[in-house]
Design an enzyme around this catalytic site. Structure first.
Site, mmCIF file in Angstrom:
data_model
loop_
_atom_site.group_PDB
_atom_site.id
_atom_site.type_symbol
_atom_site.label_atom_id
_atom_site.label_comp_id
_atom_site.label_asym_id
_atom_site.label_seq_id
_atom_site.Cartn_x
_atom_site.Cartn_y
_atom_site.Cartn_z
ATOM 1 N N SER A 162 -27.518 -23.087 38.575
ATOM 2 C CA SER A 162 -28.270 -24.338 38.574
ATOM 3 C C SER A 162 -27.536 -25.530 39.173
ATOM 4 O O SER A 162 -28.028 -26.658 39.106
ATOM 5 C CB SER A 162 -28.663 -24.675 37.131
ATOM 6 O OG SER A 162 -27.530 -24.607 36.270
ATOM 7 N N GLU A 163 -26.386 -25.295 39.778
ATOM 8 C CA GLU A 163 -25.589 -26.402 40.305
ATOM 9 C C GLU A 163 -26.355 -27.268 41.295
ATOM 10 O O GLU A 163 -26.179 -28.497 41.331
ATOM 11 C CB GLU A 163 -24.312 -25.855 40.969
ATOM 12 C CG GLU A 163 -23.272 -25.311 40.003
ATOM 13 C CD GLU A 163 -23.493 -23.857 39.638
ATOM 14 O OE1 GLU A 163 -22.596 -23.246 39.044
ATOM 15 O OE2 GLU A 163 -24.591 -23.320 39.939
ATOM 16 N N VAL A 164 -27.197 -26.662 42.114
ATOM 17 C CA VAL A 164 -27.936 -27.421 43.135
ATOM 18 C C VAL A 164 -28.829 -28.495 42.512
ATOM 19 O O VAL A 164 -29.109 -29.523 43.133
ATOM 20 C CB VAL A 164 -28.757 -26.459 44.022
ATOM 21 C CG1 VAL A 164 -29.930 -25.861 43.249
ATOM 22 C CG2 VAL A 164 -29.233 -27.149 45.286
ATOM 23 N N LYS A 165 -29.258 -28.294 41.278
ATOM 24 C CA LYS A 165 -30.085 -29.282 40.596
ATOM 25 C C LYS A 165 -29.287 -30.546 40.280
ATOM 26 O O LYS A 165 -29.875 -31.603 40.002
ATOM 27 C CB LYS A 165 -30.643 -28.702 39.293
ATOM 28 C CG LYS A 165 -31.455 -27.425 39.447
ATOM 29 C CD LYS A 165 -32.687 -27.617 40.305
ATOM 30 C CE LYS A 165 -33.586 -26.376 40.243
ATOM 31 N NZ LYS A 165 -34.743 -26.467 41.166
ATOM 32 N N LEU A 166 -27.960 -30.439 40.309
ATOM 33 C CA LEU A 166 -27.081 -31.579 40.036
ATOM 34 C C LEU A 166 -26.488 -32.157 41.321
ATOM 35 O O LEU A 166 -25.591 -33.001 41.265
ATOM 36 C CB LEU A 166 -25.953 -31.149 39.093
ATOM 37 C CG LEU A 166 -26.386 -30.525 37.765
ATOM 38 C CD1 LEU A 166 -25.173 -30.041 36.988
ATOM 39 C CD2 LEU A 166 -27.200 -31.509 36.947
#
Length: 268
Positions: free
Chosen positions: A138-142
């Protein structure tokens, strides 16, 4: 024994199996700098223990690992690029340390695994997950990327799945995790430890030194040229056949008995 604050190490099966448990359930077993330091130290110690047949990695409570701690992410906002680089390199070193553990590593995935938690699963050799587990890169969401864990995740699930999951950051279930190779076995939550014990028993009947060689073989052979693989594999089997363990295993087979590394005493 090192006094860890964020994890515990226990030994079972006549101290032939070590269980490493992330113990930060109040933050869903997310890791901060101290947790990473403790994990590096723990796996360095375990890696030097030639008596071990296997190591189990799990989380306390109902979550495996939620990735990076929120407080650590808040601190990183004010970090310089050099400070962020240092932290990222440490995470990369952690992944490498766990990935190169010589003996088999079992992931006991008792719940959700997000971000860096997926990285921890990717460096396990055998992964057992509860069917209710949820996963996400989920890093891309940050506004960031799963950079430090990416070499291990890509080796585990392949480029095609990584390209999709890295960019969407979507959550997915245990069945999809099994289909893409991140997880090997899915079980109901009340059968998790039964399956773990079955897996441990399988490993305990495998020759311990040969199991370590098999792990090294699986991790290295795919990057070798034909000539390198030809020489390496021939040397490997010749060495094993003439080793004390190999001789014992072959004699036990011919004599129709169990080899001496198979114990008959209680498990714990």
């Amino acid at each position: 024994m090192t006094d860890y604050q964020h994890l515990t190490i226990t030994y079972t099966h006549q101290e032939r199996v070590a269980v490493v448990t992330l113990r930060r359930p109040e933050v869903r077993n997310a890791f901060n700098t101290q947790t990473m330091q403790e994990l590096v130290n723990a796996f360095q110690v375990l890696g030097a223990n030639m008596h071990l047949h296997a190591v189990v990695l799990t989380g306390e409570g109902t979550v495996f690992c939620a990735g990076a701690d929120v407080n650590m992410m808040q601190q990183s906002v004010s970090y310089t690029k050099e400070q962020n680089l240092e932290e990222a390199l440490y995470l990369s070193d952690l992944m490498h340390t766990i990935n190169t553990l010589p003996c088999p590593l079992i992931g006991r995935v008792n719940g959700a695994a997000l971000g860096g938690g997926v990285g921890l699963i990717a460096v396990c050799d055998i992964v057992i997950a509860v069917e209710s587990a949820r996963f996400a890169l989920s890093e891309v969401k940050l506004g960031i990327a799963p950079a430090a864990i990416s070499p291990y995740v890509i080796r585990k699930i392949g480029e095609t799945h990584a390209r999709a999951l890295f960019m969407t950051g979507e959550r997915f279930g245990a069945e999809r995790a099994r289909q893409i190779g991140l997880v090997h076995t899915i079980v109901p939550v009340d059968e998790l430890d039964e399956m773990l014990e079955k897996t441990i028993q399988e490993l305990l009947t495998s020759a311990p030194e040969a199991a370590r060689v098999c792990k090294a073989l699986a991790m290295s052979i795919g990057t070798m040229s034909h000539e390198e693989a030809r020489s390496f594999t021939a040397t490997t089997i010749a060495t094993l056949r003439t080793s004390a363990e190999g001789q014992e295993g072959l004699r036990a087979f011919l004599e129709k008995r169990k080899p001496n590394w198979v114990k008959t005493s209680p498990n714990t």
